[in-house]
Scaffold this active site. Structure first.
Site, PDB file in Angstrom:
ATOM      1  N   GLN A 259       0.826  -1.202   0.000  1.00  0.00           N
ATOM      2  CA  GLN A 259       0.000   0.000   0.000  1.00  0.00           C
ATOM      3  C   GLN A 259       0.859   1.250   0.000  1.00  0.00           C
ATOM      4  O   GLN A 259       0.539   2.244  -0.661  1.00  0.00           O
ATOM      5  CB  GLN A 259      -0.921   0.009   1.226  1.00  0.00           C
ATOM      6  N   HIS A 262       1.916   3.060  -3.271  1.00  0.00           N
ATOM      7  CA  HIS A 262       0.967   3.794  -4.110  1.00  0.00           C
ATOM      8  C   HIS A 262       1.315   5.273  -4.174  1.00  0.00           C
ATOM      9  O   HIS A 262       1.197   5.903  -5.227  1.00  0.00           O
ATOM     10  CB  HIS A 262      -0.461   3.642  -3.561  1.00  0.00           C
ATOM     11  N   GLU A 326      -9.828   0.871   4.331  1.00  0.00           N
ATOM     12  CA  GLU A 326     -10.138   0.455   2.964  1.00  0.00           C
ATOM     13  C   GLU A 326      -9.848  -1.036   2.809  1.00  0.00           C
ATOM     14  O   GLU A 326     -10.683  -1.794   2.305  1.00  0.00           O
ATOM     15  CB  GLU A 326      -9.286   1.267   1.989  1.00  0.00           C
ATOM     16  N   HIS A 327      -8.663  -1.451   3.220  1.00  0.00           N
ATOM     17  CA  HIS A 327      -8.264  -2.860   3.188  1.00  0.00           C
ATOM     18  C   HIS A 327      -7.931  -3.319   4.605  1.00  0.00           C
ATOM     19  O   HIS A 327      -7.184  -2.636   5.313  1.00  0.00           O
ATOM     20  CB  HIS A 327      -7.017  -3.061   2.322  1.00  0.00           C
ATOM     21  N   ASP A 360      -6.411  -6.652  -5.412  1.00  0.00           N
ATOM     22  CA  ASP A 360      -6.161  -5.504  -6.285  1.00  0.00           C
ATOM     23  C   ASP A 360      -6.230  -5.889  -7.758  1.00  0.00           C
ATOM     24  O   ASP A 360      -6.568  -5.061  -8.601  1.00  0.00           O
ATOM     25  CB  ASP A 360      -4.771  -4.926  -6.001  1.00  0.00           C
ATOM     26  N   HIS A 419     -55.176  13.813  -1.240  1.00  0.00           N
ATOM     27  CA  HIS A 419     -54.688  12.443  -1.165  1.00  0.00           C
ATOM     28  C   HIS A 419     -55.846  11.486  -0.873  1.00  0.00           C
ATOM     29  O   HIS A 419     -55.956  10.412  -1.473  1.00  0.00           O
ATOM     30  CB  HIS A 419     -53.632  12.317  -0.057  1.00  0.00           C
TER      31      HIS A 419
END
Length: 428
Positions: A259, A262, A326-327, A360, A419
């Site tokens: 990670q 990135h 996220e992970h 991924d 109504h």
């Protein structure tokens, strides 16, 4: 190396500070993004070319590549690379194809039938990042569920490379997805272009895709300006690894670095049941980091990361749920007993032989996931993200007799006579 914290010494406010990430306290990012969005809205293609020169360092004659260009670029990659992308395509398609299901009709009262039917979102925009790493896998993760859902128009934007084109891997994925045009626009300007439309780029109904903090901010702003929705806030990547004495420090370090590489704004968090584990992982981080091609980026991300020691795995999951990663990777023999404690996570990887990188690329699950704590309220991308579910109902004469009085009473108590009349006139 990873900074160390002891969970039992952290107060609630300290934990909240620790789990916060990718914030914009002085609104610096927001101001830049708002200006970009306004410029694209007013000037369209002209300013997109200017931004390509400014940010991507390329002069573009046109803002797209067509089918002929894509075919030529796709042919530049070798057969092994093509085959790997084909297998990834097949696995992702297999997993997502089970998600499109027909729901049954429910008769809520005799003669009153209600049901939902799936309809694709007609025009979707896919943003494929192309900064320090070009991500053909993201195109598969977004394009495949869009195709399964039946979206009529799929608009793809990705930053141009220095030669004014895209790489062959992205081109090959476009061919697999039967998409014959890609727009050479990146960053917040791509989000704005898909949100408002320009002379060249069509306006879409929903925008998908991860990106840096500028892209993520643009997605959040564009919703209120352009009558367009987004998949989720999906910003800089992050991982949280839970590790106990059964974990292999080399595996843990590799997952953290996967990670970290990135970008500098990525984050890798270790939650371990002892300081000995943290120390062993830090030793492995140093060794593995030294030989990484992207070690400068990864090192800065690691400097932005940390480790938390806990007394047991239940405490580890408590911290993880506060972080909402996220992970989430469970590097423990006891993973089967822990899954029920997970409430906030984008995607979960179980056991010692399940690295996040498998998800991924090719296991089949989607890698476009909520970041920055949004896993508390968002799911990752799926076929559901590309469809709407329209409700239908039909009332027969018998049904009107059963439900009519109920509706009349409820309308009357709310003071909505028209109504009530819509029912009463039919009963007569």
């Amino acid at each position: 190396m990873l900074k160390k914290y002891d969970y039992k010494t952290l107060g609630k406010s300290e934990i909240q500070q620790l789990v916060a990430r990718n914030t914009d306290p002085n609104n610096a990012i927001q101001e830049v993004v708002q200006e970009i969005i306004q410029q694209v809205r007013q000037q369209g293609d002209v300013v997109l070319r200017e931004y390509a020169a400014k940010f991507d360092h390329v002069e573009l004659e046109r803002l797209y590549l067509d089918e002929e260009d894509i075919d030529a670029l796709a042919s530049t990659i070798d057969r092994d690379q093509q085959r790997a992308l084909e297998i990834a395509f097949q696995n992702i398609h297999k997993f997502h194809s089970t998600q499109l299901k027909r729901e049954r009709t429910v008769e809520t009262m005799p003669g009153v039938k209600c049901w939902r039917e799936v309809r694709p979102i007609e025009k979707v925009g896919l943003y494929i990042p192309g900064g320090s790493a070009v991500l053909p896998s993201t195109l598969l993760m977004l394009g495949i569920p869009a195709r399964i859902a039946g979206c009529k128009e799929i608009v793809v934007c990705s930053p141009p490379q220095s030669n004014g084109k895209i790489n062959g891997f992205v081109a090959f994925c476009l061919k697999l997805l039967k998409i014959n045009r890609i727009y050479l626009v990146g960053g917040a300007q791509a989000v704005a272009a898909m949100g408002f439309g320009t002379e060249t780029i069509p306006k879409v109904d929903k925008i998908f895709g991860p990106g840096n903090q500028f892209v993520t901010k643009a997605k959040s702003i564009i919703q209120g300006l352009a009558n367009v929705s987004i998949d989720m806030p999906a910003g800089p990547s992050e991982v949280l690894v839970v590790a106990d004495e059964s974990a292999n420090p080399a595996f843990v370090a590799a997952d953290l670095l996967a990670q970290a590489e990135h970008g500098v704004d990525s984050q890798a968090v270790l939650v371990a049941t002892s300081t000995a584990i943290v120390d062993a992982v830090n030793t492995e981080l140093a060794a593995q980091l030294a030989v990484l091609p992207r070690k400068e980026l990864a090192a800065k991300a690691i400097d932005n990361s940390y480790a938390v020691t806990v007394d047991n795995l239940q405490e580890a999951l408590q911290f993880s749920n506060d972080y909402a990663p996220e992970h989430l990777i469970l590097e423990t023999d006891q993973w089967e007993s822990l899954t029920r404690y997970i409430s906030n996570a984008g995607s979960v990887f179980l056991g010692h032989l399940t690295p996040e990188s498998a998800g991924d690329y090719a296991s089949g699950t989607n890698h476009t996931l909520p970041t920055s704590g949004y896993a508390r309220s968002y799911s990752g991308v799926s076929v559901d993200s590309f469809v709407k579910k329209v409700t239908f109902q039909h009332i027969s004469e018998t049904g009107l007799q059963h439900i009519g009085t109920v509706v009349e009473i409820l309308a009357e108590l709310e003071g909505l006579q028209a109504h009530k009349n819509a029912i009463s006139i039919r009963k007569k």
